[in-house]
Scaffold this motif. Structure first.
Motif, PDB file in Angstrom:
ATOM      1  N   GLU A 175     -17.809  25.391  -8.565  1.00  0.00           N
ATOM      2  CA  GLU A 175     -18.304  25.590  -7.205  1.00  0.00           C
ATOM      3  C   GLU A 175     -18.121  24.370  -6.315  1.00  0.00           C
ATOM      4  O   GLU A 175     -18.401  24.448  -5.109  1.00  0.00           O
ATOM      5  CB  GLU A 175     -19.772  26.031  -7.257  1.00  0.00           C
ATOM      6  CG  GLU A 175     -19.930  27.391  -7.932  1.00  0.00           C
ATOM      7  CD  GLU A 175     -21.369  27.871  -8.036  1.00  0.00           C
ATOM      8  OE1 GLU A 175     -22.268  27.140  -7.534  1.00  0.00           O
ATOM      9  OE2 GLU A 175     -21.592  28.955  -8.612  1.00  0.00           O
ATOM     10  N   ARG A 176     -17.639  23.269  -6.860  1.00  0.00           N
ATOM     11  CA  ARG A 176     -17.358  22.112  -6.001  1.00  0.00           C
ATOM     12  C   ARG A 176     -16.227  22.443  -5.015  1.00  0.00           C
ATOM     13  O   ARG A 176     -16.078  21.775  -3.999  1.00  0.00           O
ATOM     14  CB  ARG A 176     -16.981  20.888  -6.823  1.00  0.00           C
ATOM     15  CG  ARG A 176     -15.549  20.844  -7.341  1.00  0.00           C
ATOM     16  CD  ARG A 176     -15.267  19.609  -8.177  1.00  0.00           C
ATOM     17  NE  ARG A 176     -15.978  19.676  -9.441  1.00  0.00           N
ATOM     18  CZ  ARG A 176     -16.010  18.658 -10.308  1.00  0.00           C
ATOM     19  NH1 ARG A 176     -15.400  17.514 -10.016  1.00  0.00           N
ATOM     20  NH2 ARG A 176     -16.647  18.788 -11.455  1.00  0.00           N
ATOM     21  N   PHE A 177     -15.437  23.478  -5.333  1.00  0.00           N
ATOM     22  CA  PHE A 177     -14.335  23.868  -4.463  1.00  0.00           C
ATOM     23  C   PHE A 177     -14.765  24.850  -3.369  1.00  0.00           C
ATOM     24  O   PHE A 177     -13.915  25.358  -2.631  1.00  0.00           O
ATOM     25  CB  PHE A 177     -13.191  24.459  -5.289  1.00  0.00           C
ATOM     26  CG  PHE A 177     -12.550  23.476  -6.227  1.00  0.00           C
ATOM     27  CD1 PHE A 177     -11.657  22.534  -5.756  1.00  0.00           C
ATOM     28  CD2 PHE A 177     -12.854  23.484  -7.582  1.00  0.00           C
ATOM     29  CE1 PHE A 177     -11.066  21.619  -6.614  1.00  0.00           C
ATOM     30  CE2 PHE A 177     -12.267  22.575  -8.456  1.00  0.00           C
ATOM     31  CZ  PHE A 177     -11.375  21.639  -7.970  1.00  0.00           C
ATOM     32  N   SER A 178     -16.055  25.135  -3.268  1.00  0.00           N
ATOM     33  CA  SER A 178     -16.563  26.016  -2.218  1.00  0.00           C
ATOM     34  C   SER A 178     -16.280  25.406  -0.843  1.00  0.00           C
ATOM     35  O   SER A 178     -16.321  24.183  -0.687  1.00  0.00           O
ATOM     36  CB  SER A 178     -18.065  26.240  -2.390  1.00  0.00           C
ATOM     37  OG  SER A 178     -18.328  26.857  -3.633  1.00  0.00           O
ATOM     38  N   PRO A 179     -15.989  26.242   0.142  1.00  0.00           N
ATOM     39  CA  PRO A 179     -15.976  27.700   0.135  1.00  0.00           C
ATOM     40  C   PRO A 179     -14.717  28.322  -0.463  1.00  0.00           C
ATOM     41  O   PRO A 179     -14.657  29.531  -0.612  1.00  0.00           O
ATOM     42  CB  PRO A 179     -16.071  28.052   1.622  1.00  0.00           C
ATOM     43  CG  PRO A 179     -15.400  26.913   2.308  1.00  0.00           C
ATOM     44  CD  PRO A 179     -15.751  25.703   1.505  1.00  0.00           C
ATOM     45  N   GLY A 180     -13.732  27.519  -0.831  1.00  0.00           N
ATOM     46  CA  GLY A 180     -12.576  28.085  -1.491  1.00  0.00           C
ATOM     47  C   GLY A 180     -11.305  27.280  -1.305  1.00  0.00           C
ATOM     48  O   GLY A 180     -11.207  26.443  -0.400  1.00  0.00           O
ATOM     49  N   HIS A 181     -10.336  27.592  -2.165  1.00  0.00           N
ATOM     50  CA  HIS A 181      -9.016  26.965  -2.328  1.00  0.00           C
ATOM     51  C   HIS A 181      -9.063  25.956  -3.475  1.00  0.00           C
ATOM     52  O   HIS A 181      -9.909  25.066  -3.503  1.00  0.00           O
ATOM     53  CB  HIS A 181      -8.513  26.285  -1.058  1.00  0.00           C
ATOM     54  CG  HIS A 181      -8.103  27.262   0.008  1.00  0.00           C
ATOM     55  ND1 HIS A 181      -7.164  28.244  -0.203  1.00  0.00           N
ATOM     56  CD2 HIS A 181      -8.535  27.427   1.280  1.00  0.00           C
ATOM     57  CE1 HIS A 181      -7.018  28.960   0.900  1.00  0.00           C
ATOM     58  NE2 HIS A 181      -7.867  28.490   1.809  1.00  0.00           N
ATOM     59  N   PHE A 182      -8.165  26.171  -4.408  1.00  0.00           N
ATOM     60  CA  PHE A 182      -7.968  25.372  -5.618  1.00  0.00           C
ATOM     61  C   PHE A 182      -8.966  25.668  -6.719  1.00  0.00           C
ATOM     62  O   PHE A 182      -8.824  25.138  -7.829  1.00  0.00           O
ATOM     63  CB  PHE A 182      -7.926  23.863  -5.311  1.00  0.00           C
ATOM     64  CG  PHE A 182      -6.675  23.439  -4.602  1.00  0.00           C
ATOM     65  CD1 PHE A 182      -5.504  23.200  -5.298  1.00  0.00           C
ATOM     66  CD2 PHE A 182      -6.672  23.311  -3.224  1.00  0.00           C
ATOM     67  CE1 PHE A 182      -4.356  22.830  -4.637  1.00  0.00           C
ATOM     68  CE2 PHE A 182      -5.523  22.939  -2.547  1.00  0.00           C
ATOM     69  CZ  PHE A 182      -4.357  22.701  -3.265  1.00  0.00           C
ATOM     70  N   GLU A 183      -9.965  26.530  -6.481  1.00  0.00           N
ATOM     71  CA  GLU A 183     -10.819  26.939  -7.587  1.00  0.00           C
ATOM     72  C   GLU A 183     -10.035  27.777  -8.592  1.00  0.00           C
ATOM     73  O   GLU A 183     -10.301  27.731  -9.800  1.00  0.00           O
ATOM     74  CB  GLU A 183     -12.055  27.699  -7.096  1.00  0.00           C
ATOM     75  CG  GLU A 183     -11.810  29.110  -6.602  1.00  0.00           C
ATOM     76  CD  GLU A 183     -11.142  29.163  -5.244  1.00  0.00           C
ATOM     77  OE1 GLU A 183     -10.534  30.209  -4.931  1.00  0.00           O
ATOM     78  OE2 GLU A 183     -11.241  28.182  -4.474  1.00  0.00           O
TER      79      GLU A 183
END
Length: 254
Positions: A175-183
């Motif tokens: 969830e460190r990649f929130s809100p999104g991209h690369f998760e």
């Protein structure tokens, strides 16, 4: 028979969601459940899901893709889990072909389709003007053919199928990649680091609009999100994902 849990995060995208759900219902002849995770929509998404008797998780505000997916993953009952963008439309044979690929080898961790609107190796050239033409094309494209499967380093999270075993082994999205991209890149990297292979299903064509929710919420800052999360990936793994996930060093345009 095994069940596939299909998780669809959404945010103020009711027309897209309706088209996505309808395509699943029309073109899926294997057991599945749909779980919609709503990121605080105000466009009638809740009422639609209630009327359609869809499993529904409602969030008070837009937390982004990773958190929504994780909540959906926690609510699944299926043997397989599929993360699906609300701006994807599937067609005949899609899930059957992807499951065949997923279970073709015990070490296949994640499988995904091809589409014309995506970054990286899953992007294919195909010509259609509307959904009628798309389904006509996909009907021919999606003829089962394992010779079109390819082991890859990356599967984009727009249509992301894996066994529950993988989630039990490597956990949920970071969830460190929130809100999104690369998760999704992070999840692929973790799967590969644990000995799993990723398989692109060249015999599954889906339609993908592309980054609709992100661009709606961040019309001016979408590029900044990509840059920030790219650096987060580097900080976490001490590698640049563009070196091996995106051979042409494209920006993550999912």
């Amino acid at each position: 028979m095994s069940v596939t849990s299909i998780i669809i995060p959404t945010f103020n995208g009711l027309p897209l969601l309706i088209s996505c759900v309808e395509s699943i219902r029309i073109y899926t002849d294997l057991p599945y459940e749909i779980i919609v995770v709503d990121n605080g929509s105000s466009d009638g998404t809740l009422e639609y899901c209630r009327n359609e008797k869809i499993i529904f998780i409602s969030l008070p505000n837009n937390t982004g893709f990773p958190i929504a997916c994780n909540l959906g993953m926690s609510a699944t009952s299926g043997d397989q889990i599929l993360l699906l963008n609300n701006d994807v439309i599937v067609s005949d044979g899609w899930l059957k072909n992807m499951l065949s690929a997923l279970y073709s080898d015990d070490k296949i961790g994640i499988v995904g389709p091809v589409t014309r609107n995506v970054s990286g190796i899953q992007k294919v050239a195909c010509d259609y003007e509307d959904m009628q033409q798309f389904h006509a094309l996909a009907g021919q494209w999606n003829i089962p053919n394992c010779s079109k499967w390819q082991v890859v380093d990356r599967i984009v999270g727009l249509c992301f199928l894996f066994r529950r075993e993988l989630m039990d082994t490597i956990g949920m999205l970071d969830e460190r990649f929130s809100p999104g991209h690369f998760e999704d890149d992070d999840y692929c990297f973790r799967a590969r680091s644990n000995g799993y292979k990723l398989l692109m299903c060249g015999d599954v064509l889906v339609h993908h609009e592309g980054s609709v929710s992100f661009k709606k919420r961040y019309p001016e800052g979408w590029h900044d999100l990509v840059v920030r999360n790219h650096q987060l990936f580097i900080d976490k793994w001490n590698v640049d994902p563009y070196d091996f996930l995106l051979p042409n060093k494209e920006e993550d345009g999912t």
